[in-house]
Design a protein around this motif. Structure first.
Motif, short mmCIF file in Angstrom:
data_model
loop_
_atom_site.label_atom_id
_atom_site.label_comp_id
_atom_site.label_asym_id
_atom_site.label_seq_id
_atom_site.Cartn_x
_atom_site.Cartn_y
_atom_site.Cartn_z
N GLU A 187 0.82 -1.05 -0.21
CA GLU A 187 0.04 -0.05 0.01
C GLU A 187 0.96 1.08 -0.03
O GLU A 187 0.41 2.32 -0.51
N ALA A 188 1.98 1.24 0.64
CA ALA A 188 2.90 2.41 0.77
C ALA A 188 3.31 2.52 -0.89
O ALA A 188 3.49 3.92 -0.91
N GLN B 169 -6.02 -8.90 -6.28
CA GLN B 169 -5.97 -9.77 -4.85
C GLN B 169 -5.28 -9.38 -3.74
O GLN B 169 -5.54 -8.98 -2.63
N ASN B 170 -4.07 -8.83 -4.41
CA ASN B 170 -2.93 -8.48 -3.38
C ASN B 170 -3.62 -7.01 -2.88
O ASN B 170 -3.40 -6.76 -1.76
N ILE B 171 -4.11 -6.21 -3.88
CA ILE B 171 -4.57 -4.79 -3.12
C ILE B 171 -5.63 -4.93 -2.40
O ILE B 171 -6.09 -4.31 -1.56
N SER B 172 -6.52 -5.95 -2.86
CA SER B 172 -7.72 -6.09 -1.98
C SER B 172 -7.34 -6.56 -0.59
O SER B 172 -8.41 -6.33 0.54
N ALA B 173 -6.17 -7.15 -0.44
CA ALA B 173 -5.84 -7.62 1.01
C ALA B 173 -4.97 -6.52 1.89
O ALA B 173 -4.52 -6.81 2.95
N PHE B 174 -4.93 -5.16 1.36
CA PHE B 174 -4.36 -4.40 2.17
C PHE B 174 -5.12 -4.14 3.47
O PHE B 174 -6.27 -4.02 3.50
N ARG C 210 -9.86 1.66 2.45
CA ARG C 210 -11.31 1.51 2.41
C ARG C 210 -11.65 1.01 0.95
O ARG C 210 -11.01 1.82 0.10
N PHE C 211 -12.60 0.06 0.83
CA PHE C 211 -12.77 -0.29 -0.55
C PHE C 211 -14.38 -0.55 -0.14
O PHE C 211 -15.08 -0.83 0.52
#
Length: 327
Positions: free
Chosen positions: A196-197, A225-230, A236-237
């Motif tokens: 996320e950084a 999927q990796n971004i969804s796991a932040f 916030r999604f």
């Protein structure tokens, strides 16, 4: 209960007609988000060109005496002239007369079916070409011309893993874009998971250099999927319905605006993540998608699906690139 002796059964019957559905099922994916979101424009030459410009740096000493006449006038800078070469892609189809005459699944219009199928394949090819890390090339009488892909134009708002970097001249300062035949990126053989950084770093850079937030992040399914796991604070999604792309997407709510996360199966470099403002990306068509009937040869019909196109990146400051991920 026993079968009566002498009963004629289907197991020995030899004249049963086959039961073959007239439908042909194909589940191969064909969505092309980058090609779909890029605005369409027209090319009139093999070298498609456009201008970019920028504002002068902020002047904190801009204080003038009342009624004073300027001692000197500002030095005006011309626009930067950019260019990309047109690339031709095609799909030839040839079907024999006998093949078209026999009864087969899928209906009688076998040429129409194949052209529809090949048109989807052609768009999948172009999706990969638009996101492919290669420089433009004018070509010659024996070599095809190529249009530089999106990574070739992105220089300012880029994030690499250790060892990766842009290479070559900054396209925003080079009137001819990237030099022909020159590698446009130094990718690192060592990859790392997207963080996320890193996403925040790209978005901050885009905002600082364009004053806007990109509307889309185009990523591989793995990176989606990796971004969804932040799990960081402030992540916030929300799920929305994007009517343009006709798909359910996630929206990452950043400090600078909402970014729609779109998975793209056909990214040429699946480790790349593109952050795109669709107002500053176009595909210029010299000859748009078309079907060309070819001369009949013997007992067969030939047709050619063809398109001439060039990628136009209006201003690279509006976009971003994150590379060398494990996605």
């Amino acid at each position: 209960m026993a079968v009566p002796s002498g009963t004629f059964q289907t197991y020995t019957q030899t004249n049963i007609r086959e039961d073959l559905s007239n439908l042909i099922f194909n589940v191969d994916p064909y969505k092309t988000p980058v090609l779909n979101m890029a605005k369409k424009t027209k090319a009139t030459q093999r070298n498609h060109e456009w201008d970019t410009d920028s504002l002068a740096a902020q002047n904190l000493s801009n204080a003038q005496v009342e009624g004073d006449t300027p001692a000197t006038y500002l030095t005006l800078t011309p626009t930067a002239r950019m260019g990309n070469y047109v690339q031709t892609s095609n799909k030839p189809v040839s079907i024999s007369g006998l093949s078209q005459a026999v009864v087969a699944a899928g209906g009688s219009n076998k040429m129409g079916y194949q052209l529809l199928k090949k048109s989807k394949e052609l768009k999948r090819d172009i999706e990969g070409i638009l996101t492919y890390n290669h420089a433009k090339s004018i070509g010659n009488s024996t070599t095809a011309s190529t249009t530089a892909g999106l990574p070739a134009w992105l220089y300012t708002n880029t994030v690499f893993q250790t060892g990766g970097s842009p290479s070559g001249a900054n396209p925003s300062l080079n009137a001819n874009g990237w030099t022909d035949g020159t590698s446009t990126r130094t990718y690192n053989s060592v990859t790392a998971a997207i963080t996320e950084a890193q996403v925040k770093q790209v978005l901050q850079s885009i905002y600082k250099n364009s004053g806007d937030c990109p509307e889309y992040a185009i990523v591989s399914p793995a990176n989606k999927q990796n971004i969804s796991a932040f799990t960081g604070p402030g992540t916030r999604f929300i799920e929305v319905e994007d009517k343009t792309l006709q798909t359910a997407v996630d929206v990452y709510s950043s400090d600078f605006g909402d970014v729609k996360i779109i998975p793209d199966i056909f990214l040429a470099q699946s480790k790349d993540c593109f952050f795109i403002n669709p107002d500053y990306i176009r595909v210029a068509y010299l000859r748009p998608f078309q079907t060309i009937p070819l001369a009949k040869v013997g007992d067969s019909d030939q047709k050619l699906l063809l398109v001439d196109y060039a990628l136009e990146v209006g201003n690279e400051h509006a976009h971003g690139l994150l590379t060398d991920t494990t996605g």
